[in-house]
Structure formats: structure tokens, C-alpha cells
Design a protein around this motif. Structure first.
Motif, PDB file in Angstrom:
ATOM      1  N   GLY A  90       0.865  -1.136   0.160  1.00 14.01           N
ATOM      2  CA  GLY A  90       0.162  -0.015   0.012  1.00 14.01           C
ATOM      3  C   GLY A  90       0.778   1.295   0.007  1.00 14.01           C
ATOM      4  N   GLN A  91       0.088   2.540   0.150  1.00 15.26           N
ATOM      5  CA  GLN A  91       0.981   3.470  -0.128  1.00 15.26           C
ATOM      6  C   GLN A  91       1.499   4.130   1.410  1.00 15.26           C
ATOM      7  N   ARG A  92       2.428   4.589   1.381  1.00 19.12           N
ATOM      8  CA  ARG A  92       3.061   4.743   2.817  1.00 19.12           C
ATOM      9  C   ARG A  92       2.113   6.086   3.555  1.00 19.12           C
ATOM     10  N   PRO A  93       2.270   6.184   4.563  1.00 20.81           N
ATOM     11  CA  PRO A  93       1.581   7.354   5.365  1.00 20.81           C
ATOM     12  C   PRO A  93       2.062   8.568   4.894  1.00 20.81           C
ATOM     13  N   LEU A  94       1.075   9.600   4.976  1.00 17.65           N
ATOM     14  CA  LEU A  94       1.441  11.001   4.753  1.00 17.65           C
ATOM     15  C   LEU A  94       2.296  11.472   5.923  1.00 17.65           C
ATOM     16  N   THR A 148      -8.596  12.836   4.266  1.00 20.92           N
ATOM     17  CA  THR A 148      -7.534  12.056   4.726  1.00 20.92           C
ATOM     18  C   THR A 148      -7.359  12.404   6.316  1.00 20.92           C
TER      19      THR A 148
END
Length: 182
Positions: A80-84, A132
């Protein structure tokens, strides 16, 4: 052209077919059956046809099977996408939410999502949407609640006097007021 990878020798075609029969994962079953055909001496092209893929994909399956056994043929979960925000940034956000805004400095009396998003941008230089940020705050255990507003000069004694007082026990209406039964 590179040489074909050899399959590990601690399994056989019958074992792979048995594992395919017991598997609940359709993709793993397809891969096990394709490798079972290779164990029986068929070509990689035929195994690719059975698996519905190209030969390079069969080579990838063989490499995964050799490295991890039948479990290597199960699709893993994508990272998945890395956290902001990093963990340190999340901790700073949590401290700010817990402390609440300072009206003299922040110019507001309660945090809104748009205000927190602006704070994140000024502190860390990360543009984050309200949606988000809301999802992130919910993961941190916060809910979007707001207290009922109270006027600062509200008098509790005046409120108590304004409330209506009803008798504690309801009384039956007198017979004269009841509708006549027909």
C-alpha cells in the motif's frame, strides 16, 4: 536464453495435486497444477497454457515455489501507499489536538479539520485533504464531536426557573371530560 530453473526435489506431481485439491485459494491451485505438469515432464510452454500465463510467469512461480514452497504461490498483500505523516508527526498532531487551539495565537476557539490541515501544512509542509485528515484522526481514536455551545454569561439559576415543572404523578381526567363510550 537462460536455462530453465529446476524445481525443488522434495515435492512431486501427486503431492502438488493433493495440495491443489486442499487449497482454498484459486490462484494457488492454478499455480500448483501448472507446476505439477512440469514435475510430470511436460514443457514449460504447456504449463504456461494450463496456468493461463506466459512462460516468464511460470519461471517466477518456480522461483517462488523453490524459495518458499507451496506458501510462496499465494498472493501476498500489497504494502500500500506509505502514510503521509510519520509517527513523530502523528504524535505532534495528537498533542496539538489534545491541547486545543489557543484563541490568541490560532485565532479560533475549536479545531476544525480545515484548521488542522492548515496547521499540518505550516508545521510540516505537507498538504493533506480534510477527508484524509479525518480518516487519520479516526484511526488515532478521535471522533468528530462538538459540545453544545453555551453562552459565557449564562445563569444556571435563570435556567432552572425557566424550566417547566409538571406534576410528578399524572392524574386521571375527571369523568365529565372523558368521551362517552358508545
Amino acid at each position: 536464453m537462460s536455462a530453465a530453473l529446476r524445481l525443488r526435489e522434495d515435492y512431486g506431481a501427486q503431492e502438488l495435486r493433493g495440495l491443489a485439491r486442499a487449497s482454498r485459494d484459486a490462484n494457488q491451485t492454478r499455480r500448483l497444477l501448472a507446476l505439477a505438469v512440469i514435475y510430470e515432464g511436460a514443457s514449460r510452454s504447456l504449463a504456461a497454457g494450463i496456468g493461463g500465463v506466459q512462460r516468464q510467469t511460470v519461471r517466477d512461480w518456480v522461483a517462488a515455489f523453490n524459495a518458499h514452497g507451496p506458501a510462496g504461490l499465494i498472493d501476498g498483500k500489497a504494502p500500500g501507499q506509505r502514510p503521509l505523516l510519520t509517527l513523530e508527526q502523528r504524535a505532534a498532531l495528537q498533542r496539538v489536538v489534545e491541547a486545543g487551539p489557543d484563541p490568541a495565537v490560532d485565532g479560533i476557539v475549536r479545531w476544525r479539520l480545515i484548521d488542522l490541515a492548515q496547521w499540518v501544512f505550516t508545521e510540516f509542509g505537507i498538504a493533506i485533504s480534510k477527508q484524509t485528515l479525518s480518516r487519520m484522526l479516526r484511526q488515532m481514536g478521535y471522533r468528530k464531536l462538538s459540545a453544545r455551545p453555551r453562552h459565557y454569561a449564562q445563569d444556571p439559576a435563570a435556567l432552572a426557573a425557566f424550566k417547566k415543572s409538571f406534576p410528578r404523578v399524572w392524574r386521571r381526567s375527571p369523568k365529565a371530560m372523558r368521551p362517552a363510550s358508545q
